[in-house]
Design a protein around this motif. Structure first.
Motif, PDB file in Angstrom:
ATOM      1  N   ALA A 193      -5.189   5.610   6.349  1.00  0.00           N
ATOM      2  CA  ALA A 193      -5.713   4.670   7.283  1.00  0.00           C
ATOM      3  C   ALA A 193      -5.402   5.038   9.067  1.00  0.00           C
ATOM      4  CB  ALA A 193      -5.426   3.136   6.845  1.00  0.00           C
ATOM      5  N   MET A 201      -6.961  -3.080   8.062  1.00  0.00           N
ATOM      6  CA  MET A 201      -7.743  -3.084   6.749  1.00  0.00           C
ATOM      7  C   MET A 201      -7.164  -2.598   5.700  1.00  0.00           C
ATOM      8  SD  MET A 201     -11.778  -1.993   8.125  1.00  0.00           S
ATOM      9  CE  MET A 201     -11.628  -1.021   9.781  1.00  0.00           C
ATOM     10  N   ALA A 202      -6.334  -1.732   5.682  1.00  0.00           N
ATOM     11  CA  ALA A 202      -5.487  -1.066   4.799  1.00  0.00           C
ATOM     12  C   ALA A 202      -4.624  -2.147   4.014  1.00  0.00           C
ATOM     13  CB  ALA A 202      -4.917   0.215   5.291  1.00  0.00           C
ATOM     14  N   VAL A 203      -3.800  -2.679   4.986  1.00  0.00           N
ATOM     15  CA  VAL A 203      -2.561  -3.593   4.493  1.00  0.00           C
ATOM     16  C   VAL A 203      -3.168  -5.100   4.168  1.00  0.00           C
ATOM     17  CG1 VAL A 203      -0.505  -4.596   5.161  1.00  0.00           C
ATOM     18  CG2 VAL A 203      -1.043  -2.411   5.703  1.00  0.00           C
ATOM     19  N   LEU A 204      -3.981  -5.724   5.251  1.00  0.00           N
ATOM     20  CA  LEU A 204      -4.303  -6.878   4.940  1.00  0.00           C
ATOM     21  C   LEU A 204      -5.987  -6.830   4.313  1.00  0.00           C
ATOM     22  CD1 LEU A 204      -3.254  -8.154   8.447  1.00  0.00           C
ATOM     23  CD2 LEU A 204      -2.107  -8.471   6.394  1.00  0.00           C
ATOM     24  N   SER A 205      -6.860  -7.255   5.079  1.00  0.00           N
ATOM     25  CA  SER A 205      -8.152  -7.435   4.434  1.00  0.00           C
ATOM     26  C   SER A 205      -8.918  -6.608   5.366  1.00  0.00           C
ATOM     27  CB  SER A 205      -8.764  -8.580   4.102  1.00  0.00           C
ATOM     28  OG  SER A 205     -10.108  -8.558   3.875  1.00  0.00           O
ATOM     29  N   PRO A 206      -9.965  -5.760   5.150  1.00  0.00           N
ATOM     30  CA  PRO A 206     -11.052  -5.394   6.048  1.00  0.00           C
ATOM     31  C   PRO A 206     -11.724  -6.300   7.067  1.00  0.00           C
ATOM     32  CG  PRO A 206     -11.333  -4.421   3.776  1.00  0.00           C
ATOM     33  CD  PRO A 206     -10.241  -5.598   3.511  1.00  0.00           C
ATOM     34  N   ALA A 207     -11.854  -7.692   6.526  1.00  0.00           N
ATOM     35  CA  ALA A 207     -12.306  -8.710   7.487  1.00  0.00           C
ATOM     36  C   ALA A 207     -11.411  -8.916   8.780  1.00  0.00           C
ATOM     37  CB  ALA A 207     -12.539  -9.979   6.616  1.00  0.00           C
ATOM     38  N   LEU A 253      -2.128   6.040   1.409  1.00  0.00           N
ATOM     39  CA  LEU A 253      -3.153   4.887   2.088  1.00  0.00           C
ATOM     40  C   LEU A 253      -2.698   4.440   3.391  1.00  0.00           C
ATOM     41  CD1 LEU A 253      -5.574   3.016   1.590  1.00  0.00           C
ATOM     42  CD2 LEU A 253      -4.180   1.585   0.474  1.00  0.00           C
ATOM     43  N   GLU A 290      -6.811  -1.608  13.966  1.00  0.00           N
ATOM     44  CA  GLU A 290      -7.637  -2.021  12.936  1.00  0.00           C
ATOM     45  C   GLU A 290      -7.696  -1.644  11.726  1.00  0.00           C
ATOM     46  OE1 GLU A 290     -11.661  -3.185  15.947  1.00  0.00           O
ATOM     47  OE2 GLU A 290     -11.712  -1.398  14.771  1.00  0.00           O
ATOM     48  N   SER A 291      -7.469  -0.382  11.602  1.00  0.00           N
ATOM     49  CA  SER A 291      -7.382   0.596  10.338  1.00  0.00           C
ATOM     50  C   SER A 291      -6.077  -0.066   9.497  1.00  0.00           C
ATOM     51  CB  SER A 291      -7.421   1.928  10.551  1.00  0.00           C
ATOM     52  OG  SER A 291      -7.690   2.932   9.503  1.00  0.00           O
ATOM     53  N   PRO A 298       1.033  -1.349  -0.015  1.00  0.00           N
ATOM     54  CA  PRO A 298      -0.006  -0.045  -0.045  1.00  0.00           C
ATOM     55  C   PRO A 298       0.922   1.186  -0.006  1.00  0.00           C
ATOM     56  CG  PRO A 298       0.152  -0.975   2.181  1.00  0.00           C
ATOM     57  CD  PRO A 298       0.589  -2.053   1.290  1.00  0.00           C
ATOM     58  N   SER A 299       0.253   2.166  -0.609  1.00  0.00           N
ATOM     59  CA  SER A 299       1.071   3.471  -0.751  1.00  0.00           C
ATOM     60  C   SER A 299       1.307   4.146   0.713  1.00  0.00           C
ATOM     61  CB  SER A 299       0.373   4.783  -1.599  1.00  0.00           C
ATOM     62  OG  SER A 299      -0.863   4.897  -1.307  1.00  0.00           O
ATOM     63  N   PRO A 307     -11.961  -7.318  12.994  1.00  0.00           N
ATOM     64  CA  PRO A 307     -12.459  -7.708  14.560  1.00  0.00           C
ATOM     65  C   PRO A 307     -11.452  -8.599  14.999  1.00  0.00           C
ATOM     66  CG  PRO A 307     -14.009  -8.224  12.670  1.00  0.00           C
ATOM     67  CD  PRO A 307     -12.649  -7.702  11.803  1.00  0.00           C
TER      68      PRO A 307
END
Lengths: 235, 405, 283
Positions: free
Chosen positions: C10, C256-262, C6, C252-253, C2-3, C265
């Protein structure tokens, strides 16, 4: 001189157990009383009854001319009873200074004066209660009681478990409070000779009853009751 | 974990139906006399699906009145025994068990949402009851031969519906060449999102970013930053409830607005009314416009719905595919009973499989895989704060066209 | 990969979102840490305040900055009433979980009866305002929330450290019997603190109304993450609660930015477990 504390026919204990039976004594303003006795004769129960955490079965406790036997511990403390518990129970999560100011009430004893009495505490004022040595905790426990500016100080075995050099320091401070400051006090102690020189009167408890009462000086002069009741043979 | 709602748990609508007839001039006939036919079912009156249950409950009440205003079931009045499954499949399972074995209802109606439906379907299968449902977005899970879908998803909506969207996209100028697919991990949304990606790539639309987020995700800031960075021509969102509003708001906070975006199952009211909602697309099966309003009974049902939903303090009192699904459930059951001239589950099911039923969704058949007929999922767009069907063209409201965002 | 834009964006979003966790954790941490009462109804009270903000805003067109002046004192009174129940029935830590859970369920039902189960959204013209700083956007409302949470957390921290009442509360929390023997009236202080906790729920509620989605079942949506925040921040530590909130929000954020939003939690509880095992001493 009107008595500061009058205990009349007090019977008290915990739950259904009666520990103290028919205890009567009085203490004048500025007087210091030594409470002596073997282990388990009810010395701490007497202190607990004065601060209000025992169950009272009979009798009365008058303090400054008012009945306090039915009051809650916090109400008694607010009226001027200061307590130094046997276990010290300093607030471990509070700093030394906070221990003193959390319970402070207005009067001559401020945190700074306590630090004057115990310079060691001044050095450690920002340390947590949990970081103190046993002796320092005892000093803090005394200082904390002083910070409430009590009319009567209750000291429950203040030298127990301390190193000899610390015992000297603590006893010197107590002597200063009782002799120089003229603070009224009740001191529970197993080692009579440590405390008799700095108190005015002494009582000896046995099985929850007062079995001897006299001037402290008299007991120092004639140790027969001590030997008989406490089995003291030292010097 | 009991929610202690005794008064809500059990409610019969017979009384309400009778009272409704006095108030509603459209229902002219009194309910037929006789021992009521009891139809049991659950809805998620409490819990995380509760906002949908409010809609379904009103639609069901209207339909029970309508049916009683005609001939009931075979000349007997009907009574809807409604219980609260608390949005939990295990509760739904035991309540259906109770409805069938303890309350001994004559027939059952399906609950809302895939998980409670699957739970209820298992019970129905065990006791040989016909079950009609309107909200199972993954048709292949409906494996019981006496389970009938009231909503025309078609047997493979993950293949058919993405192509409807791609057809519509192809008419835009310039036609989008890339799309971000963003989806909740809620099973029916995820199912469609995977289909969307596959079908898009098949037709040469690139999917540079495919993101899944957990149902109940709270903060869309980071997701929005990724969507913005991908900057595709089209945004497809497998959203439920207010997630679409949250995503579009998070995008606006980054000063980014996707040129066109599609939203799978959003809360229709809040999205239409939101400043971010203008011209967004969504899925639907009907809207209260022509040609749908000309379908039998639709106008009356839509009017009643608006009246009741307003009274119940629902913020979006317009009938849409949600409420219509429940209406269709009852239309199918009514026509099945009347067609088979029986209250026997097997005979009703047999009749439905062989005949065409007319519901608010139009003529409906159950002759394909998983008892599904032909798909009829449409695209609607927010225009002037109202949802309008825009695709396919022949079902668009008169004078309404798909507008390029 | 990710840039930087980003990642930075995030991080900003996450820290600001974490402000809400911290704000919600604040009242919970105080009553848990200092009164040994685990108040599950804290979230329900926050949502009640949010619905009231919504109602006053949409029906009576009262700006939230004014309605908060009514709602927060009202919440304080509710906190007092709630504490009366705890006091009257001598509720302990475990029983408080059950009682406040019931209270939360009752509130949820009451909210649903009045406002229905449908989603409510309080639309304001400023809800999506942002300030642009370089390549980054800072949402205004979340920024205000963080400032308010910061002021409350810092103020509460000072109050607990510097005032007689605050120190007495901490002393009482450690050993109520000993504190009482020194004249600390734990009862009065406990009422004050319960009222304060509920008032903080009121402040959080006002922001929930402006930022989040209102639906009765949402009451439970924050439970897990805020509990993790309370524990990571140390019970009874207001600044800890806020920093832990921001830490979780940021983690969390970034996830979500680097891995997956899922993954989001999973993050809060992973951070919790790591910190519990590592047990750093930064209190």
């Amino acid at each position: 001189m009107a008595d500061l504390l009058t205990v009349q026919s007090l019977s008290a204990g915990y739950g259904r157990a009666v520990v103290l039976s028919d205890v009567t004594f009085a203490l004048g303003e500025g007087q210091a009383l030594a409470v002596l006795g073997r282990n388990g004769v009810g010395k701490t129960t007497l202190i607990d009854s004065l601060i209000g955490v025992t169950r009272r079965f009979a009798g009365s406790v008058r303090f400054s001319g008012k009945e306090i036997a039915t009051l809650s511990p916090e109400a008694r403390a607010q009226r001027g009873i200061g307590w130094v518990p046997q276990e010290r129970n300093v607030f471990r999560s509070l700093s030394v200074e906070e221990n003193l100011t959390a319970v402070a009430r207005p009067g001559p004893w401020t945190a700074d004066r306590v630090f004057g009495l115990f310079p060691r505490l001044a050095e450690r004022r920002h340390h947590a209660g949990s970081a103190l040595s046993g002796g320092e905790q005892q000093m803090l426990a005394i200082g904390r009681a002083l910070a409430t500016n009590p009319k009567l100080l209750l000291l429950d075995e203040p030298t127990e478990g301390l190193a000899p050099i610390i015992v000297q320091e603590v006893l010197a401070a107590i002597a200063r409070l009782l002799r120089e400051e003229g603070l009224a006090a009740i001191v529970v102690e197993q080692h009579a000779r440590k405390i008799l020189p700095i108190t005015d009167r002494a009582v000896i408890l046995e099985r929850g009853r007062i079995v001897h009462e006299s001037a402290s000086a008299a007991l120092l002069a004639d140790a027969t009751p001590l030997e008989r009741l406490l089995g003291v043979t030292e010097r | 974990m009991s929610k202690g709602m005794g008064a809500w748990r059990r409610r019969t609508f017979l009384g309400g139906a009778l009272a409704g007839m006095v108030a509603a001039p459209a229902v002219l006939r009194a309910a037929p006399p006789g021992k009521p036919v009891r139809v049991g079912g659950t809805l998620s009156l409490t819990g995380f699906l509760a906002q949908t249950a409010a809609i379904h409950k009103i639609a069901a009440e209207i339909m029970v009145e309508e049916i009683n205003g005609r001939d009931g079931f075979l000349g007997r009045p009907i009574e809807y025994v409604l219980l609260d499954d608390q949005s939990k499949p295990d509760v739904a399972r035991s309540l259906y068990e109770k409805l069938i074995t303890v309350d001994k209802v004559d027939l059952i109606q399906g609950p809302y949402a895939t998980a409670p439906i699957l739970a209820a379907m298992g019970v129905a299968q065990r006791y040989g009851k016909i079950i009609i449902q309107s909200s199972m977005g993954i048709p292949k899970l409906q494996t019981y031969d006496m389970a009938f879908p009231a909503t025309p998803f078609g047997p493979e909506p993950d293949k058919s519906y993405p192509n409807v969207i791609l057809d519509a996209m192809a008419t835009l100028s310039p036609a989008p060449k890339s799309m971000v697919v963003l989806t909740s991990k809620f099973p029916s949304a995820q199912f469609m999102a995977q289909g969307m990606r596959t079908e898009a790539e098949k037709r040469g639309v690139k999917v540079p970013l495919f993101l899944e987020y957990e149902a109940g995700n709270r903060d869309f800031g980071a997701i929005a930053a990724r969507v913005k960075e991908a900057n595709a021509d089209f945004l497809w969102v497998g959203s439920l409830g207010l997630e679409s509003n949250q995503i579009l708001e998070a995008l606006r906070k980054l000063d980014y607005r996707p040129k066109n975006s599609f939203h799978l199952y959003p809360a229709p009211g809040p999205l239409a009314l939101s400043p971010d909602g203008n011209l967004v697309w969504s899925s639907t099966f009907l809207e209260p416009d022509e040609p749908f309003m000309s379908r039998p009974g639709m106008k009356r049902i839509a009017e009643h719905y608006k009246e009741r939903a307003t009274k119940a303090n629902l913020p979006y009192p317009i009938i849409d595919a949600q409420a219509a699904g429940m209406a269709a459930q009852w239309q199918i059951l009514e026509q099945g009973v009347n067609g088979a001239k029986s209250l026997e589950d097997k005979q009703i099911a047999a009749w439905l499989k062989k005949n065409v039923v007319t519901t608010v969704y139009g003529p409906t058949k159950f002759d394909g895989p998983y008892n599904h007929g032909a798909p009829a999922q449409l695209i609607r767009q927010v225009q002037n704060k109202e949802w309008k069907v825009v695709w396919p063209k022949d079902l668009a409201a008169p004078g309404v066209k798909l507008i390029n965002g | 990969m990710p840039s930087a834009t980003l990642l930075g964006q995030a991080l900003i979003s996450g820290v600001l979102a974490g402000g809400m966790y911290g704000l919600l954790a604040l009242g919970l941490s105080l009553s848990w840490g200092l009164l040994r009462l685990v108040n599950l109804s804290h979230f329900a009270l926050a949502f009640l305040a949010a619905y009231l903000t919504y109602e006053m805003g949409t029906t009576y067109h009262i700006d939230p900055w004014w309605s908060v002046l009514v709602i927060v004192p009202a919440m304080f009174v509710i906190g007092l009433l709630q504490h009366w129940v705890f006091d009257r029935f001598k509720v302990n830590e475990l029983a408080s979980l059950l009682i406040t859970f019931s209270f939360a369920v009752i509130l949820e039902v009451a909210i649903q009866l009045y406002w229905t189960a449908d989603y409510r959204r309080f639309e304001t013209h400023y809800s999506t305002l942002s300030i642009k700083v370089g390549a980054f956007y800072i949402p205004v409302l979340e920024l205000i929330l963080c400032l308010v949470a910061g002021v409350l957390a810092w103020g509460t921290w000072l109050w607990l450290r510097k005032t007689y009442v605050g120190k007495a509360l901490r002393a009482s929390a450690e050993d109520a019997e000993i504190a009482a023997a020194y004249g600390v009236d734990h009862k009065k202080l406990a009422y004050l603190l319960s009222g304060l906790g509920a008032a903080y729920a009121g402040v959080a509620g006002t922001f929930i109304a402006l930022i989040a989605t209102l639906a009765p079942a949402q009451i439970w949506a924050w439970l897990g993450v805020v509990f993790a925040v309370v524990i990571i921040g140390r019970l009874g530590n207001p600044l800890g609660a806020l920093f832990a909130g921001m830490l979780i929000g940021a983690s969390e954020s970034i996830a979500m930015a680097v891995l997956s939003p899922a993954w989001a939690p999973v993050v809060s509880f992973s951070v919790l477990i790591v910190l519990l095992l590592w047990d750093p001493d930064w209190s």
